[in-house]
Design a protein around this motif. Structure first.
Motif, PDB file in Angstrom:
ATOM      1  N   PHE A 133      51.367  71.165  17.355  1.00 43.04           N
ATOM      2  CA  PHE A 133      50.294  71.295  16.387  1.00 43.04           C
ATOM      3  C   PHE A 133      48.949  70.757  16.859  1.00 43.04           C
ATOM      4  CE2 PHE A 133      54.113  71.445  13.716  1.00 43.04           C
ATOM      5  CZ  PHE A 133      53.910  72.700  13.172  1.00 43.04           C
ATOM      6  N   LEU A 134      48.930  70.043  17.958  1.00 41.41           N
ATOM      7  CA  LEU A 134      47.651  69.549  18.457  1.00 41.41           C
ATOM      8  C   LEU A 134      47.279  70.184  19.796  1.00 41.41           C
ATOM      9  CD1 LEU A 134      47.862  65.767  17.513  1.00 41.41           C
ATOM     10  CD2 LEU A 134      46.676  67.590  16.326  1.00 41.41           C
ATOM     11  N   PHE A 135      48.175  70.082  20.767  1.00 44.46           N
ATOM     12  CA  PHE A 135      47.820  70.525  22.105  1.00 44.46           C
ATOM     13  C   PHE A 135      47.943  72.030  22.311  1.00 44.46           C
ATOM     14  CE2 PHE A 135      48.687  65.990  22.851  1.00 44.46           C
ATOM     15  CZ  PHE A 135      47.439  65.653  23.344  1.00 44.46           C
ATOM     16  N   VAL A 136      48.856  72.692  21.631  1.00 49.98           N
ATOM     17  CA  VAL A 136      48.982  74.147  21.801  1.00 49.98           C
ATOM     18  C   VAL A 136      47.697  74.863  21.374  1.00 49.98           C
ATOM     19  CG1 VAL A 136      50.221  76.205  21.013  1.00 49.98           C
ATOM     20  CG2 VAL A 136      51.496  74.192  21.796  1.00 49.98           C
ATOM     21  N   PRO A 137      47.112  74.560  20.188  1.00 51.37           N
ATOM     22  CA  PRO A 137      45.837  75.213  19.848  1.00 51.37           C
ATOM     23  C   PRO A 137      44.727  74.883  20.853  1.00 51.37           C
ATOM     24  CG  PRO A 137      46.795  74.229  17.900  1.00 51.37           C
ATOM     25  CD  PRO A 137      47.613  73.767  19.071  1.00 51.37           C
ATOM     26  N   MET A 138      44.697  73.640  21.336  1.00 43.69           N
ATOM     27  CA  MET A 138      43.674  73.258  22.313  1.00 43.69           C
ATOM     28  C   MET A 138      43.842  74.078  23.594  1.00 43.69           C
ATOM     29  SD  MET A 138      43.010  69.546  24.098  1.00 43.69           S
ATOM     30  CE  MET A 138      44.190  69.688  25.412  1.00 43.69           C
ATOM     31  N   ILE A 139      45.043  74.192  24.088  1.00 42.38           N
ATOM     32  CA  ILE A 139      45.300  74.949  25.319  1.00 42.38           C
ATOM     33  C   ILE A 139      45.031  76.435  25.100  1.00 42.38           C
ATOM     34  CG2 ILE A 139      47.130  75.645  26.932  1.00 42.38           C
ATOM     35  CD1 ILE A 139      48.260  72.745  26.525  1.00 42.38           C
ATOM     36  N   PRO A 169      33.966  74.071  32.266  1.00 38.17           N
ATOM     37  CA  PRO A 169      33.523  73.013  31.337  1.00 38.17           C
ATOM     38  C   PRO A 169      33.474  73.485  29.883  1.00 38.17           C
ATOM     39  CG  PRO A 169      32.053  73.127  33.225  1.00 38.17           C
ATOM     40  CD  PRO A 169      32.974  74.301  33.317  1.00 38.17           C
ATOM     41  N   LEU A 170      33.077  74.751  29.670  1.00 42.67           N
ATOM     42  CA  LEU A 170      33.031  75.287  28.311  1.00 42.67           C
ATOM     43  C   LEU A 170      34.439  75.361  27.711  1.00 42.67           C
ATOM     44  CD1 LEU A 170      31.258  76.470  26.080  1.00 42.67           C
ATOM     45  CD2 LEU A 170      31.636  78.727  27.107  1.00 42.67           C
ATOM     46  N   ALA A 171      35.410  75.799  28.498  1.00 42.52           N
ATOM     47  CA  ALA A 171      36.790  75.886  28.018  1.00 42.52           C
ATOM     48  C   ALA A 171      37.328  74.498  27.663  1.00 42.52           C
ATOM     49  CB  ALA A 171      37.676  76.549  29.073  1.00 42.52           C
ATOM     50  N   VAL A 172      37.063  73.534  28.522  1.00 39.84           N
ATOM     51  CA  VAL A 172      37.530  72.162  28.262  1.00 39.84           C
ATOM     52  C   VAL A 172      36.845  71.594  27.024  1.00 39.84           C
ATOM     53  CG1 VAL A 172      37.547  69.800  29.175  1.00 39.84           C
ATOM     54  CG2 VAL A 172      38.168  71.717  30.657  1.00 39.84           C
ATOM     55  N   LEU A 173      35.539  71.787  26.918  1.00 37.88           N
ATOM     56  CA  LEU A 173      34.775  71.271  25.781  1.00 37.88           C
ATOM     57  C   LEU A 173      35.258  71.880  24.465  1.00 37.88           C
ATOM     58  CD1 LEU A 173      32.352  69.493  24.953  1.00 37.88           C
ATOM     59  CD2 LEU A 173      30.951  71.535  25.151  1.00 37.88           C
ATOM     60  N   LEU A 174      35.425  73.179  24.410  1.00 39.46           N
ATOM     61  CA  LEU A 174      35.899  73.824  23.186  1.00 39.46           C
ATOM     62  C   LEU A 174      37.352  73.461  22.889  1.00 39.46           C
ATOM     63  CD1 LEU A 174      34.219  77.335  23.404  1.00 39.46           C
ATOM     64  CD2 LEU A 174      33.627  75.428  21.904  1.00 39.46           C
ATOM     65  N   GLY A 175      38.164  73.302  23.921  1.00 36.15           N
ATOM     66  CA  GLY A 175      39.554  72.883  23.726  1.00 36.15           C
ATOM     67  C   GLY A 175      39.631  71.507  23.081  1.00 36.15           C
ATOM     68  N   TYR A 176      38.837  70.576  23.605  1.00 39.89           N
ATOM     69  CA  TYR A 176      38.810  69.237  23.014  1.00 39.89           C
ATOM     70  C   TYR A 176      38.195  69.252  21.615  1.00 39.89           C
ATOM     71  CZ  TYR A 176      40.603  66.753  27.044  1.00 39.89           C
ATOM     72  OH  TYR A 176      41.423  66.285  28.042  1.00 39.89           O
ATOM     73  N   VAL A 225      38.588  71.593  19.407  1.00 43.71           N
ATOM     74  CA  VAL A 225      39.687  72.007  18.527  1.00 43.71           C
ATOM     75  C   VAL A 225      40.635  70.838  18.283  1.00 43.71           C
ATOM     76  CG1 VAL A 225      41.749  73.469  18.412  1.00 43.71           C
ATOM     77  CG2 VAL A 225      39.554  74.448  19.083  1.00 43.71           C
ATOM     78  N   LEU A 226      40.971  70.093  19.326  1.00 42.88           N
ATOM     79  CA  LEU A 226      41.856  68.939  19.189  1.00 42.88           C
ATOM     80  C   LEU A 226      41.251  67.905  18.238  1.00 42.88           C
ATOM     81  CD1 LEU A 226      44.381  67.361  20.048  1.00 42.88           C
ATOM     82  CD2 LEU A 226      43.050  66.474  21.966  1.00 42.88           C
ATOM     83  N   ILE A 227      39.989  67.575  18.415  1.00 46.69           N
ATOM     84  CA  ILE A 227      39.315  66.606  17.548  1.00 46.69           C
ATOM     85  C   ILE A 227      39.235  67.131  16.120  1.00 46.69           C
ATOM     86  CG2 ILE A 227      37.084  65.487  17.096  1.00 46.69           C
ATOM     87  CD1 ILE A 227      36.837  65.258  20.211  1.00 46.69           C
ATOM     88  N   GLY A 228      38.990  68.433  15.972  1.00 48.27           N
ATOM     89  CA  GLY A 228      38.959  69.028  14.636  1.00 48.27           C
ATOM     90  C   GLY A 228      40.285  68.873  13.915  1.00 48.27           C
ATOM     91  N   PHE A 229      41.402  69.119  14.606  1.00 50.37           N
ATOM     92  CA  PHE A 229      42.721  68.930  14.002  1.00 50.37           C
ATOM     93  C   PHE A 229      42.944  67.469  13.626  1.00 50.37           C
ATOM     94  CE2 PHE A 229      44.376  73.085  15.470  1.00 50.37           C
ATOM     95  CZ  PHE A 229      45.099  73.423  14.349  1.00 50.37           C
ATOM     96  N   MET A 230      42.542  66.558  14.500  1.00 48.87           N
ATOM     97  CA  MET A 230      42.730  65.136  14.216  1.00 48.87           C
ATOM     98  C   MET A 230      41.910  64.718  12.998  1.00 48.87           C
ATOM     99  SD  MET A 230      42.940  63.815  18.170  1.00 48.87           S
ATOM    100  CE  MET A 230      42.520  62.157  17.809  1.00 48.87           C
ATOM    101  N   LEU A 231      40.686  65.194  12.896  1.00 46.85           N
ATOM    102  CA  LEU A 231      39.859  64.878  11.722  1.00 46.85           C
ATOM    103  C   LEU A 231      40.456  65.472  10.451  1.00 46.85           C
ATOM    104  CD1 LEU A 231      36.241  65.264  13.134  1.00 46.85           C
ATOM    105  CD2 LEU A 231      37.393  63.160  12.439  1.00 46.85           C
ATOM    106  N   LEU A 232      40.998  66.658  10.558  1.00 46.92           N
ATOM    107  CA  LEU A 232      41.625  67.286   9.403  1.00 46.92           C
ATOM    108  C   LEU A 232      42.823  66.467   8.926  1.00 46.92           C
ATOM    109  CD1 LEU A 232      41.478  69.730   7.541  1.00 46.92           C
ATOM    110  CD2 LEU A 232      42.960  70.949   9.132  1.00 46.92           C
ATOM    111  N   VAL A 233      43.593  65.925   9.856  1.00 49.64           N
ATOM    112  CA  VAL A 233      44.740  65.102   9.489  1.00 49.64           C
ATOM    113  C   VAL A 233      44.284  63.820   8.791  1.00 49.64           C
ATOM    114  CG1 VAL A 233      46.604  63.687  10.441  1.00 49.64           C
ATOM    115  CG2 VAL A 233      46.306  66.029  11.220  1.00 49.64           C
ATOM    116  N   LEU A 234      43.184  63.228   9.240  1.00 50.68           N
ATOM    117  CA  LEU A 234      42.716  61.969   8.645  1.00 50.68           C
ATOM    118  C   LEU A 234      41.807  62.163   7.438  1.00 50.68           C
ATOM    119  CD1 LEU A 234      41.975  59.860  11.832  1.00 50.68           C
ATOM    120  CD2 LEU A 234      43.869  59.604  10.240  1.00 50.68           C
TER     121      LEU A 234
END
Length: 188
Positions: free
Chosen positions: A98-104, A126-133, A135-144
């Protein structure tokens, strides 16, 4: 249903925003004062406000529950296995799934789109890495900090009502031997 339980479900079931938490804390402080308990609010990290009723240092028994309302999770709330090996595997699958699969997936899509548009690798990676992270941060914020869960009977209105009912039923001569703490922001 007791009067306390009815009041909690009717007026204070959702305790997510600062105003909702303040109204709940004021209600509990008023109720505790009517029962003869002393109260104080301890402020903590990220604006947490824990309500302490009685004196935990002198109490023989300490009862606790969190009172804040959890956010709606972006994935189903599964029951956690009791076997330690299965529990660790479960945690790994949940985090990865639920976190890393969407990022990847975002990183792969950006990379493929960049290649299709013939963008240089120095921009795409760099764009792929930035957007991937992102998404990860967005999921984490949504959880909190996501929207409040509207179904709180099990998490944790039942705990709140149990503490309040215990306070009300405690014989006056034993109230000095008990303390109650209503915790805020247990996810953080």
């Amino acid at each position: 249903m007791t009067e306390i339980a009815k009041t909690i479900f009717d007026q204070y079931e959702i305790r997510k925003t600062s105003a909702q938490k303040t109204a709940f804390l004021e209600y509990v402080q008023s109720l505790a004062g009517e029962m003869g308990y002393s109260c104080r609010i301890e402020k903590g990290w990220l604006g947490a406000r824990n309500l302490v009723i009685g004196d935990p240092g002198q109490a023989k028994v300490l009862y606790t529950a969190h009172y804040d309302t959890c956010p709606v999770l972006p994935f189903p709330n599964f029951i956690t296995p009791r076997h330690m090996g299965l529990y660790l595997l479960y945690q790994l699958v949940v985090v990865m799934g639920f976190l890393f699969v969407p990022m990847i997936a975002v990183m792969i899509l950006v990379t493929l789109a960049g290649e299709a548009m013939h963008l240089p690798e120095e921009i795409v990676v760099p764009l792929a890495v930035l957007l991937g992270y992102a998404v990860l941060i967005g999921f984490m914020l949504l959880v909190l900090a996501g929207p409040a869960n509207r179904h709180t009977a099990n998490d944790n209105t039942s705990g709140v009502i149990t503490l309040l009912e215990s306070m009300a039923k405690m014989p006056p001569e034993l109230r000095g031997q008990t303390a109650y703490v209503f915790f805020d922001l247990e996810e953080a």
